[in-house]
Design an enzyme around this catalytic site. Structure first.
Site, PDB file in Angstrom:
ATOM      1  N   GLU A  32      -5.928  18.616   8.950  1.00  0.00           N
ATOM      2  CA  GLU A  32      -6.096  17.675   9.671  1.00  0.00           C
ATOM      3  C   GLU A  32      -6.495  18.856  10.611  1.00  0.00           C
ATOM      4  OE1 GLU A  32      -3.127  15.961  11.901  1.00  0.00           O
ATOM      5  OE2 GLU A  32      -4.148  13.908  11.355  1.00  0.00           O
ATOM      6  N   TYR A  92      -0.309   9.082   6.589  1.00  0.00           N
ATOM      7  CA  TYR A  92      -0.343  10.000   5.538  1.00  0.00           C
ATOM      8  C   TYR A  92      -0.348   9.479   3.793  1.00  0.00           C
ATOM      9  CZ  TYR A  92      -2.102  13.821   2.867  1.00  0.00           C
ATOM     10  OH  TYR A  92      -2.773  14.949   2.444  1.00  0.00           O
ATOM     11  N   VAL A  93      -1.350   9.684   2.467  1.00  0.00           N
ATOM     12  CA  VAL A  93      -1.522   9.202   1.596  1.00  0.00           C
ATOM     13  C   VAL A  93      -2.190  10.118   0.879  1.00  0.00           C
ATOM     14  CG1 VAL A  93      -2.052   7.746  -0.306  1.00  0.00           C
ATOM     15  CG2 VAL A  93      -1.114   7.075   1.959  1.00  0.00           C
ATOM     16  N   GLY A  99      -7.129   4.857  -2.379  1.00  0.00           N
ATOM     17  CA  GLY A  99      -7.803   3.805  -3.128  1.00  0.00           C
ATOM     18  C   GLY A  99      -6.929   2.928  -3.551  1.00  0.00           C
ATOM     19  N   GLY A 101      -4.490   1.353  -1.983  1.00  0.00           N
ATOM     20  CA  GLY A 101      -3.942   0.393  -0.986  1.00  0.00           C
ATOM     21  C   GLY A 101      -2.826   0.468  -0.820  1.00  0.00           C
ATOM     22  N   GLY A 103      -1.962   2.736   1.201  1.00  0.00           N
ATOM     23  CA  GLY A 103      -2.449   3.133   3.305  1.00  0.00           C
ATOM     24  C   GLY A 103      -2.127   1.849   4.220  1.00  0.00           C
ATOM     25  N   ASN A 130     -12.014  12.005  12.342  1.00  0.00           N
ATOM     26  CA  ASN A 130     -12.156  11.650  11.188  1.00  0.00           C
ATOM     27  C   ASN A 130     -12.702  10.328  10.630  1.00  0.00           C
ATOM     28  OD1 ASN A 130     -10.628  10.744   8.966  1.00  0.00           O
ATOM     29  ND2 ASN A 130      -8.163  11.333   9.415  1.00  0.00           N
ATOM     30  N   TYR A 137      -8.663   1.842   9.335  1.00  0.00           N
ATOM     31  CA  TYR A 137      -8.154   1.238  10.510  1.00  0.00           C
ATOM     32  C   TYR A 137      -8.900   0.039  10.617  1.00  0.00           C
ATOM     33  CZ  TYR A 137      -5.094   5.669   9.957  1.00  0.00           C
ATOM     34  OH  TYR A 137      -4.746   6.913  10.335  1.00  0.00           O
TER      35      TYR A 137
END
Length: 165
Positions: A32, A92-93, A99, A101, A103, A130, A137
């Protein structure tokens, strides 16, 4: 040739997860564009998550015993609905685990908790630049609150206003 089966698990965070969660918080701050902003420490986060009166909660997803992602959240309250909601502070991942799954699974777990407990919503903030997260989302059915802006009172302004008579 068969590929090895990777063992993954989503679960509530435990005290031994705190160093990994804090590492991921630092990674998120870097992502971020605020790499020096994190002041949190393992003892502080441990107390806040697992102390006598915890007000924040976390879930982790682990792969082969390594924490690959986390969701840190707390309760908010809707005076109109007359019930709590979940505010997702951080999701956060690790980049190498995206990719898979994770999150989605973390957010889905928070949605399950909200539904099971009769909460009205799950909400969070996302930086306007972002685009990967915004697209993710939206793909889950989440919608931006276009008519709302986030305000924050912090630093010297917070101190000055809090001390004003």
């Amino acid at each position: 040739m068969s590929l090895p089966v990777v063992s993954t698990r989503l679960r509530p965070a435990q005290p031994h997860d705190v160093p990994a969660i804090l590492e991921l918080i630092h990674d998120l701050a870097e992502y971020e564009r605020e790499p020096d902003a994190v002041k949190n420490t393992v003892p502080v986060l441990t107390e806040q998550l697992f102390g006598e009166h915890p007000a924040i909660f976390a879930h982790v997803v682990e792969e082969e015993g390594t924490v690959m992602g986390f969701a840190l959240w707390f309760l908010n309250y809707s005076t109109w609905e007359g019930t709590h909601g979940i505010y997702l502070e951080d999701l956060y991942v690790r980049p190498e685990a995206r990719g898979h799954g994770y999150g989605k699974a973390l957010l889905q777990e928070l949605a399950r908790i909200a539904v099971d407990r009769g909460y009205a919503r799950v909400e969070w903030s996302v930086l306007k630049w972002n685009e990967p997260s915004i697209g993710f989302y939206r793909s889950l059915g989440a919608k931006p609150m276009e008519e709302w802006d986030t305000f924050r009172l912090t630093g010297p302004a917070l101190v000055a206003f809090g001390a004003a008579e």
